[in-house]
Write a protein that holds these residues in place. Structure first.
Motif, mmCIF file in Angstrom:
data_model
loop_
_atom_site.group_PDB
_atom_site.id
_atom_site.type_symbol
_atom_site.label_atom_id
_atom_site.label_comp_id
_atom_site.label_asym_id
_atom_site.label_seq_id
_atom_site.Cartn_x
_atom_site.Cartn_y
_atom_site.Cartn_z
ATOM 1 N N SER A 119 -1.789 15.522 -26.962
ATOM 2 C CA SER A 119 -0.886 14.793 -27.842
ATOM 3 C C SER A 119 -1.691 13.895 -28.771
ATOM 4 O O SER A 119 -2.675 13.277 -28.348
ATOM 5 C CB SER A 119 0.087 13.947 -27.015
ATOM 6 N N TYR A 120 -1.264 13.835 -30.034
ATOM 7 C CA TYR A 120 -1.946 13.025 -31.046
ATOM 8 C C TYR A 120 -1.072 11.816 -31.363
ATOM 9 O O TYR A 120 -0.133 11.892 -32.153
ATOM 10 C CB TYR A 120 -2.217 13.852 -32.304
ATOM 11 N N ALA A 121 -1.375 10.692 -30.737
ATOM 12 C CA ALA A 121 -0.524 9.508 -30.839
ATOM 13 C C ALA A 121 -1.128 8.497 -31.819
ATOM 14 O O ALA A 121 -2.342 8.265 -31.822
ATOM 15 C CB ALA A 121 -0.367 8.860 -29.466
ATOM 16 N N PRO A 122 -0.302 7.871 -32.647
ATOM 17 C CA PRO A 122 -0.811 6.825 -33.549
ATOM 18 C C PRO A 122 -1.368 5.650 -32.762
ATOM 19 O O PRO A 122 -0.931 5.377 -31.641
ATOM 20 C CB PRO A 122 0.430 6.427 -34.353
ATOM 21 N N ILE A 123 -2.336 4.958 -33.337
ATOM 22 C CA ILE A 123 -2.984 3.866 -32.595
ATOM 23 C C ILE A 123 -2.666 2.486 -33.147
ATOM 24 O O ILE A 123 -2.873 1.490 -32.454
ATOM 25 C CB ILE A 123 -4.516 4.051 -32.543
ATOM 26 N N GLY A 124 -2.179 2.389 -34.382
ATOM 27 C CA GLY A 124 -1.874 1.054 -34.893
ATOM 28 C C GLY A 124 -2.221 0.877 -36.350
ATOM 29 O O GLY A 124 -2.086 1.797 -37.161
ATOM 30 N N VAL A 125 -2.713 -0.290 -36.677
ATOM 31 C CA VAL A 125 -3.000 -0.660 -38.064
ATOM 32 C C VAL A 125 -4.422 -0.225 -38.431
ATOM 33 O O VAL A 125 -5.382 -0.553 -37.726
ATOM 34 C CB VAL A 125 -2.841 -2.175 -38.260
ATOM 35 N N ILE A 126 -4.539 0.517 -39.536
ATOM 36 C CA ILE A 126 -5.836 0.990 -40.024
ATOM 37 C C ILE A 126 -6.155 0.253 -41.322
ATOM 38 O O ILE A 126 -5.342 0.203 -42.248
ATOM 39 C CB ILE A 126 -5.816 2.510 -40.284
ATOM 40 N N TYR A 127 -7.349 -0.301 -41.375
ATOM 41 C CA TYR A 127 -7.780 -1.123 -42.512
ATOM 42 C C TYR A 127 -8.686 -0.316 -43.423
ATOM 43 O O TYR A 127 -9.730 0.180 -42.991
ATOM 44 C CB TYR A 127 -8.505 -2.358 -41.983
ATOM 45 N N GLY A 128 -8.292 -0.186 -44.706
ATOM 46 C CA GLY A 128 -9.088 0.534 -45.682
ATOM 47 C C GLY A 128 -9.673 -0.381 -46.737
ATOM 48 O O GLY A 128 -8.965 -1.200 -47.333
ATOM 49 N N ILE A 129 -10.975 -0.263 -46.961
ATOM 50 C CA ILE A 129 -11.675 -1.006 -48.012
ATOM 51 C C ILE A 129 -12.089 0.023 -49.059
ATOM 52 O O ILE A 129 -12.881 0.925 -48.767
ATOM 53 C CB ILE A 129 -12.908 -1.735 -47.446
ATOM 54 N N GLN A 130 -11.546 -0.094 -50.262
ATOM 55 C CA GLN A 130 -11.688 0.982 -51.233
ATOM 56 C C GLN A 130 -12.271 0.505 -52.558
ATOM 57 O O GLN A 130 -12.064 -0.640 -52.968
ATOM 58 C CB GLN A 130 -10.329 1.643 -51.471
ATOM 59 N N PRO A 131 -12.991 1.395 -53.270
ATOM 60 C CA PRO A 131 -13.625 1.038 -54.538
ATOM 61 C C PRO A 131 -12.695 1.289 -55.722
ATOM 62 O O PRO A 131 -11.558 1.731 -55.566
ATOM 63 C CB PRO A 131 -14.823 1.978 -54.579
ATOM 64 N N TRP A 132 -13.235 1.074 -56.890
ATOM 65 C CA TRP A 132 -12.450 1.065 -58.127
ATOM 66 C C TRP A 132 -12.474 2.388 -58.876
ATOM 67 O O TRP A 132 -11.702 2.584 -59.809
ATOM 68 C CB TRP A 132 -13.028 -0.009 -59.064
ATOM 69 N N ASN A 133 -13.362 3.318 -58.524
ATOM 70 C CA ASN A 133 -13.591 4.450 -59.428
ATOM 71 C C ASN A 133 -12.425 5.443 -59.497
ATOM 72 O O ASN A 133 -12.228 6.118 -60.505
ATOM 73 C CB ASN A 133 -14.907 5.166 -59.105
ATOM 74 N N PHE A 134 -11.638 5.519 -58.413
ATOM 75 C CA PHE A 134 -10.399 6.302 -58.437
ATOM 76 C C PHE A 134 -9.308 5.398 -57.861
ATOM 77 O O PHE A 134 -9.028 5.444 -56.660
ATOM 78 C CB PHE A 134 -10.545 7.589 -57.628
ATOM 79 N N GLU A 197 -11.955 -8.149 -37.425
ATOM 80 C CA GLU A 197 -11.932 -8.775 -36.090
ATOM 81 C C GLU A 197 -10.520 -8.906 -35.517
ATOM 82 O O GLU A 197 -10.358 -9.060 -34.298
ATOM 83 C CB GLU A 197 -12.564 -10.174 -36.175
ATOM 84 N N ASN A 198 -9.517 -8.852 -36.345
ATOM 85 C CA ASN A 198 -8.142 -9.051 -35.896
ATOM 86 C C ASN A 198 -7.763 -7.986 -34.852
ATOM 87 O O ASN A 198 -7.920 -6.790 -35.101
ATOM 88 C CB ASN A 198 -7.186 -8.961 -37.096
ATOM 89 N N PRO A 199 -7.275 -8.386 -33.684
ATOM 90 C CA PRO A 199 -6.955 -7.410 -32.635
ATOM 91 C C PRO A 199 -5.857 -6.427 -33.022
ATOM 92 O O PRO A 199 -5.749 -5.362 -32.406
ATOM 93 C CB PRO A 199 -6.527 -8.277 -31.451
ATOM 94 N N ARG A 200 -5.037 -6.767 -34.033
ATOM 95 C CA ARG A 200 -4.014 -5.829 -34.492
ATOM 96 C C ARG A 200 -4.613 -4.639 -35.226
ATOM 97 O O ARG A 200 -3.978 -3.589 -35.344
ATOM 98 C CB ARG A 200 -3.014 -6.536 -35.405
ATOM 99 N N VAL A 201 -5.811 -4.800 -35.755
ATOM 100 C CA VAL A 201 -6.468 -3.740 -36.510
ATOM 101 C C VAL A 201 -7.213 -2.831 -35.533
ATOM 102 O O VAL A 201 -8.041 -3.283 -34.753
ATOM 103 C CB VAL A 201 -7.429 -4.328 -37.561
ATOM 104 N N ARG A 202 -6.913 -1.536 -35.597
ATOM 105 C CA ARG A 202 -7.462 -0.602 -34.617
ATOM 106 C C ARG A 202 -8.518 0.347 -35.186
ATOM 107 O O ARG A 202 -9.198 1.045 -34.438
ATOM 108 C CB ARG A 202 -6.323 0.214 -34.003
ATOM 109 N N GLY A 203 -8.655 0.388 -36.490
ATOM 110 C CA GLY A 203 -9.653 1.253 -37.099
ATOM 111 C C GLY A 203 -9.957 0.793 -38.508
ATOM 112 O O GLY A 203 -9.151 0.097 -39.142
ATOM 113 N N VAL A 204 -11.149 1.173 -39.019
ATOM 114 C CA VAL A 204 -11.609 0.728 -40.326
ATOM 115 C C VAL A 204 -12.173 1.919 -41.090
ATOM 116 O O VAL A 204 -12.942 2.720 -40.536
ATOM 117 C CB VAL A 204 -12.702 -0.348 -40.197
ATOM 118 N N THR A 205 -11.781 2.038 -42.354
ATOM 119 C CA THR A 205 -12.356 3.080 -43.201
ATOM 120 C C THR A 205 -12.799 2.463 -44.519
ATOM 121 O O THR A 205 -12.114 1.596 -45.067
ATOM 122 C CB THR A 205 -11.354 4.229 -43.440
#
Length: 459
Positions: A119-134, A197-205
């Motif tokens: 089973s592929y279950a969601p894990i929570g809040v994912i934090y994305g840091i993105q650039p300006w080029n697109f 660092e926030n415990p609500r955040v479960r992944g970073v991209t």
């Protein structure tokens, strides 16, 4: 707290808008609100999530003119390219809506004591840091996959494309995405560390430079949180002995100047065998020198400005340093006067190790041409890089080019006799200092999920 965010039109150097940074309390509250939205969204069926994502795709198409104009104002890409970017993002939504329910569906497997369920279950809040080029694509690429997976999504967009990030948030909510499920954070780099660092955040991209990738990857690892990093590159395009030179020249001009040369998978190093070197260099320099530079909203323009003044200064300095160390400029290479952060299409030859043009990523319309003895030497030079995101091969022998691409080229994406950035049904990502993890092709939907093993014991 740093000063307000100010967005600047790079073609005119005029101020577009200002935005306030969030306070620490506001940023923390935004993360919490995203988590609360996730708690409901995770229980929505795959089909329900897909339906919302399909509506986002249609909303993008319906907003093409307005959104494209905003992106061009904020970062200077050709207006036609902005429109193409939005169309590509809508295609990503369609692909995700079509394939997501299948990619994320439970799988049953035979096990000795009964039935196994993956089973592929969601894990929570994912934090994305993105650039300006697109401004649209970089966000859609990770956000839509994670929304399909059932996660909540945070975005820290580049300051100079803040308006585009907020536009996307409003568009998604109007299309039916629950409020706060996709949240834009207007925060500083120090505040960004606290979000990780926030415990609500479960992944970073993150999509960005390898320098930024090291910092963010280390910060995520300290918190024992998974990260996906899509970093820079100095992609090599090989012109082998049996290449169609006319085709190679045509494609390599497009490959180097696509998005004003500000793309991680732009063709950047052109490795040409001795047999074809003189003919390629002459034709390539001629075509690069004729590109029209100017107003990105003008249909006749083929090269717009770089996104910021500091980025242009960095590129000019890399060219100067390469010339000081032995490279020669055939066309371009001089900072133009006047208004706007423009830099001309530039061709460097006599490029060798130790020069920025050989070793580093040149984020702008500067081509590095390198001579190879033969096909084998060309592949050696291509792999002589700390990066490994994209690349290309020009050869009339498609079977041999395919073998070189699959078995010898140490990079994540290879184009044979062509150039493209990324498409929804093919994986996208790199190796070495270009990062890790994969997006697109269904792979991104499984990057931030809990892959559960459920054992059903039967008598």
């Amino acid at each position: 707290m740093p000063r307000d965010i100010v967005t600047i039109n790079p073609a005119t150097e005029e101020e577009i808008a200002t935005y306030d940074y969030m306070s620490d309390a506001e940023a923390e509250a935004a993360v919490e609100a995203c988590h609360e939205a996730f708690l409901d969204w995770r229980h929505r069926s795959l089909e329900d999530r897909a339906a919302v994502i399909r509506k986002i795709g249609q909303a993008l198409r319906d907003s093409t003119d307005e959104f494209a104009a905003l992106m061009t104002r904020e970062m200077g890409k050709l207006l036609a390219s902005s429109r193409d970017e939005i169309d590509a993002c809508a295609d990503i939504c369609d692909f995700t809506a079509d394939e997501g329910p299948k990619v994320l569906a439970d799988e049953e497997r035979d096990i000795p004591m009964g039935t196994g369920v993956v089973s592929y279950a969601p894990i929570g809040v994912i934090y994305g840091i993105q650039p300006w080029n697109f401004p649209c694509y970089q966000v859609i690429r990770y956000a839509i996959a994670n929304l399909m997976a059932g996660n909540g999504v945070l975005l820290k967009h580049a300051d100079n494309t803040t308006g585009s990030g907020l536009y996307l948030r409003d568009l998604m909510e109007k299309a039916g995405l629950p409020k706060n499920l996709f949240t834009v954070l207007q925060i500083s780099h120090d505040q960004s560390d606290r979000v990780i660092e926030n415990p609500r955040v479960r992944g970073v991209t993150l999509t960005g430079s390898d320098v930024a990738g090291r910092k963010v990857g280390q910060k995520a690892a300290e918190q024992i949180k998974k990260s996906v990093l899509e970093l820079g590159s100095n992609d090599a395009f090989l012109i082998l002995d049996d290449a169609d030179i006319d085709l190679a020249v045509q494609i390599c001009v497009v490959g180097r100047t696509y998005n004003n040369g500000q793309t991680c998978v732009n063709a950047k190093r052109f490795i040409v065998t001795e047999k074809n070197y003189d003919a390629f260099v002459e034709a390539y320099a001629e075509k690069m020198g004729k590109l029209t530079m100017g107003d990105p909203t003008d249909k006749s323009t083929r090269l717009g400005p770089l996104a910021r003044g500091d980025l242009r200064d960095t590129l000019a300095r890399q060219v100067e340093q390469s010339v000081e160390k032995g490279a020669r400029v055939l066309v371009g290479g001089e900072m133009p006067g006047g208004t706007g952060y423009f830099y001309p299409a530039t061709v460097l030859v006599d490029v060798a190790p130790g020069q920025p043009a050989y070793d580093d990523e040149l984020f702008g319309p500067v081509a590095s041409v390198i001579k190879a003895k033969d096909d084998e030497d060309a592949m050696r030079i291509a792999n002589d890089s700390r990066y490994g995101l994209g690349g290309g091969i020009f050869s009339r022998d498609e079977a041999r080019a395919r073998d070189l691409a699959t078995r010898h080229f140490d990079t994540g994406m290879i184009c044979v006799n062509g150039f493209n950035a990324a498409i929804p049904n093919m994986p996208f990502g790199g190796v070495k200092n270009s990062g890790y993890g994969r997006e697109h092709g269904g792979f991104g939907m499984r990057e931030f999920v809990n892959i559960k093993s459920v054992y059903i014991h039967q008598k």
